[in-house]
Design an enzyme around this catalytic site. Structure first.
Site, short mmCIF file in Angstrom:
data_model
loop_
_atom_site.label_atom_id
_atom_site.label_comp_id
_atom_site.label_asym_id
_atom_site.label_seq_id
_atom_site.Cartn_x
_atom_site.Cartn_y
_atom_site.Cartn_z
N LYS A 196 0.84 -1.20 0.00
CA LYS A 196 0.00 0.00 0.00
C LYS A 196 0.87 1.25 0.00
O LYS A 196 1.70 1.46 0.87
CB LYS A 196 -0.95 0.07 1.20
CG LYS A 196 -2.01 1.14 0.94
CD LYS A 196 -2.74 1.62 2.17
CE LYS A 196 -2.00 2.65 2.96
NZ LYS A 196 -1.86 3.97 2.28
N GLU A 278 9.66 0.59 10.89
CA GLU A 278 10.70 1.62 10.78
C GLU A 278 10.01 2.95 11.05
O GLU A 278 9.20 3.40 10.25
CB GLU A 278 11.32 1.55 9.37
CG GLU A 278 12.70 2.14 9.33
CD GLU A 278 12.66 3.56 8.87
OE1 GLU A 278 12.58 4.45 9.75
OE2 GLU A 278 12.70 3.78 7.66
N CYS A 312 13.29 10.37 8.24
CA CYS A 312 13.15 9.79 9.58
C CYS A 312 14.44 9.87 10.37
O CYS A 312 14.42 9.98 11.58
CB CYS A 312 12.67 8.35 9.48
SG CYS A 312 13.61 7.38 8.31
N GLU A 410 9.35 14.78 16.84
CA GLU A 410 9.74 14.77 15.43
C GLU A 410 8.98 15.85 14.68
O GLU A 410 7.76 15.83 14.63
CB GLU A 410 9.44 13.39 14.84
CG GLU A 410 9.98 13.22 13.44
CD GLU A 410 9.89 11.78 12.94
OE1 GLU A 410 8.77 11.24 12.94
OE2 GLU A 410 10.92 11.22 12.55
#
Ligand code: NAI
Ligand code: MG
Length: 511
Positions: A196, A278, A312, A410
């Site tokens: 996806k 992840e 990331c 983040e």
């Protein structure tokens, strides 16, 4: 910058009408069962590029059935050498279309063409070639069985078998590269896949479906769905969630937010799906006073501003030793001004494009506002750039304290937070004082300092005198809340295999 820029690569005219925009299932492009579509936005112009099909639960069911039939049927008879050739062929086809794929990625995601053509797509090609090479080199082991219950008539060995149908859910920051990291190892070992794509960036992934068919993969081996995560636009179960809930999916691989990572882990518990995650990071980039300062400034820029900061492993906590602090800030400010050229991602001089979506743009702007409110000092940037497109100026904060949210959360944008340190153990403590543990970097000419830090940093990768260096050979993944498992290199092969132990006793017929 760590990759050499080839500015001779041409941006290609994209004929949007001819792009694949439907779901890729069983080697065919098909509409979603309920006919749903959603608009795909160009983040540089805020205009709609095209509409793409939106997968829901029913489409996931068809895709999983196709993947299951392929796994049990034709794909199970395709040996390692043929899998290797198919992956290599796919890499060749992408390479033949490199400038086209790079242009498409930049159009959809907003990343500068110089990055998509020099980093993203070349890394995709390398990734598929790496796993083409790995496909026929899987080995188990043979063991001596010699415990208290057995005699010398036993022989035993292990087989590494493909897990089966795997579900892969990827984000929008490196759309094609994340697809390659997921598909490469899964296909090399003989799994079949339902992938996806991120709803924000479906175009290169769907195009990959076309190339996968052209490369000769049998129907059902790879199925690629555009669509949303948790809910469809008409309130149904989203394609992402439907994958997590499907009983015939035996492994899930996910890259994205820690928030969704938690949901995924809970969902996978129901049927004990194998899982790799992840997730996010807040990675320390540590600059010692003996570092090559020009290289460290360059590295800091790459660490935070590459891909608009939507990385990331971004070095979003920069630690600078007090002896070089003022000089570093001065050089960083000049370099950011010189190096970060904001503009049309398809212009070859552009080095910084827009954030991927309005949602991400708002998130980044909110954090910038928060940083100012929290009392951090903005030394450059801090504003939206222009009035059209989701552009944010490269931004840096100093006087950032460790209880501030901009230091701990983040941001996923071009916003650097900088702190001063004086001793090695002080910086080490601060660097590890986070729930994340994805990446880290150390800048020093002293081997002892490098070695001391490398041993003690709690992160999945330590870059020494470099940052964000990616390669199919380098394992990637997180400690702590940054994830579970490792992608790339040989480690990724384990993510897609079950170990089968064979134990055989011999009963010789002839005496
Ligand atoms: P997200 O985690 O919501 O989306 C990533 C993928 O998961 C997409 O394909 C999405 O459709 C899917 N998804 C979302 N909810 C799901 C669910 N309940 N079940 C199954 N699949 C689901 O990330 P998003 O919203 O795009 O970005 C939010 C933040 O996440 C960013 O600001 C950034 O901090 C972080 N992020 C981290 C990435 C990384 O590389 N580790 C990549 C993208 C985002
Ligand atoms: Mg888009």
């Amino acid at each position: 910058i760590f990759f050499s820029i080839n500015t001779n690569m041409p941006v290609v005219d994209i004929d949007v009408a001819s792009l694949p925009k439907q779901l890729f299932i069983n080697n065919e492009f098909v509409d979603a069962k309920n006919g749903l579509k959603y608009p795909n936005v160009n983040p540089a112009t805020e205009e709609i590029i095209c509409e793409v099909s939106e997968a829901g639960e029913a489409d996931v069911a068809v895709a999983v059935a196709a993947a299951k039939a392929a796994f049990e049927g034709p794909w199970s008879k395709v040996g390692p050498y043929t899998r290797s050739k198919l992956l290599w062929k796919l890499a060749d086809l992408i390479e033949e279309n490199l400038d086209f794929m790079a242009t498409l990625e930049s159009l959809d995601n907003g990343k500068p063409f110089c990055e998509s053509s020099n980093a993203d797509v070349p890394l995709v090609i390398q990734c598929f070639r790496y796993y083409a090479g790995a496909a026929d080199k899987l080995t188990g082991n043979t063991v001596e069985v010699g415990g208290p219950l057995v005699d010398d008539t036993f022989t035993a060995y292990t087989l590494h078998e493909p897990i089966g149908v795997v579900g892969q859910i990827i984000p929008w920051n490196f759309p094609m590269l994340m697809a390659a990291w997921k598909l490469g190892p899964a296909l090399a070992v003989g799994c079949t896949v339902v992938l996806k794509l991120a709803e924000q960036t479906p175009l290169t992934g769907l195009y990959l479906g076309k190339l996968i068919k052209q490369a000769g993969f049998p129907p059902g081996v790879v199925n690629i769905l555009s669509g949303y995560g948790a809910v469809t636009t008409d309130g149904g179960v989203g394609a992402g969630l439907a994958i997590l809930r499907h009983p015939d999916v035996h492994k899930v691989a996910f890259t994205g937010s820690s928030k969704v990572g938690r949901i995924i882990m809970r969902e996978c518990a129901n049927t004990f799906k194998r899982l790799t995650l992840e997730l996010g990071g807040k990675s320390p980039n540590i600059i010692f006073p003996d570092a090559d300062l020009a290289a460290a400034v360059d590295g800091a820029l790459v660490s935070q501003f590459f891909n608009q900061g939507q990385v990331c492993c971004a070095g979003s906590r920069t630690f600078v030793h007090e002896d070089i602090y003022d000089e570093f800030l001065e050089k960083l400010t000049i370099a950011a001004k010189e190096r970060q050229k904001l503009g049309d991602p398809l212009h070859e001089q552009t080095t910084q494009g827009p954030q991927v979506s309005l949602e991400q743009f708002n998130q980044v702007m909110n954090y910038i506002e928060l940083g100012k409110q929290e009392g951090a000092k903005c030394i450059f940037g801090g504003c939206r750039e222009g009035t059209k497109g989701y552009f944010v100026q490269p931004t840096a904060f100093v006087n950032v304290k460790n209880d501030m949210r901009i230091w701990n959360e983040e941001i996923f944008g071009p916003v650097m937070s900088i702190a001063k340190f004086s001793t090695m153990d002080e910086v080490l403590h601060m660097a590890n004082d986070t729930s994340f543990g994805l990446a880290s970097a150390v800048w020093t000419k002293d081997l002892g300092t490098a070695q001391y830090m490398q041993k003690r940093l709690r992160a999945g990768i330590v870059w020494i005198n470099c940052y964000s260096v990616f390669d199919a050979n380098l394992a990637f993944g997180g400690y702590k809340s940054s994830g579970i498992g490792r992608e790339l290199a040989e480690y990724a092969l384990e993510n897609y295999t079950e170990v089968k132990q064979v134990c055989m006793k011999s009963h010789p017929s002839f005496k």
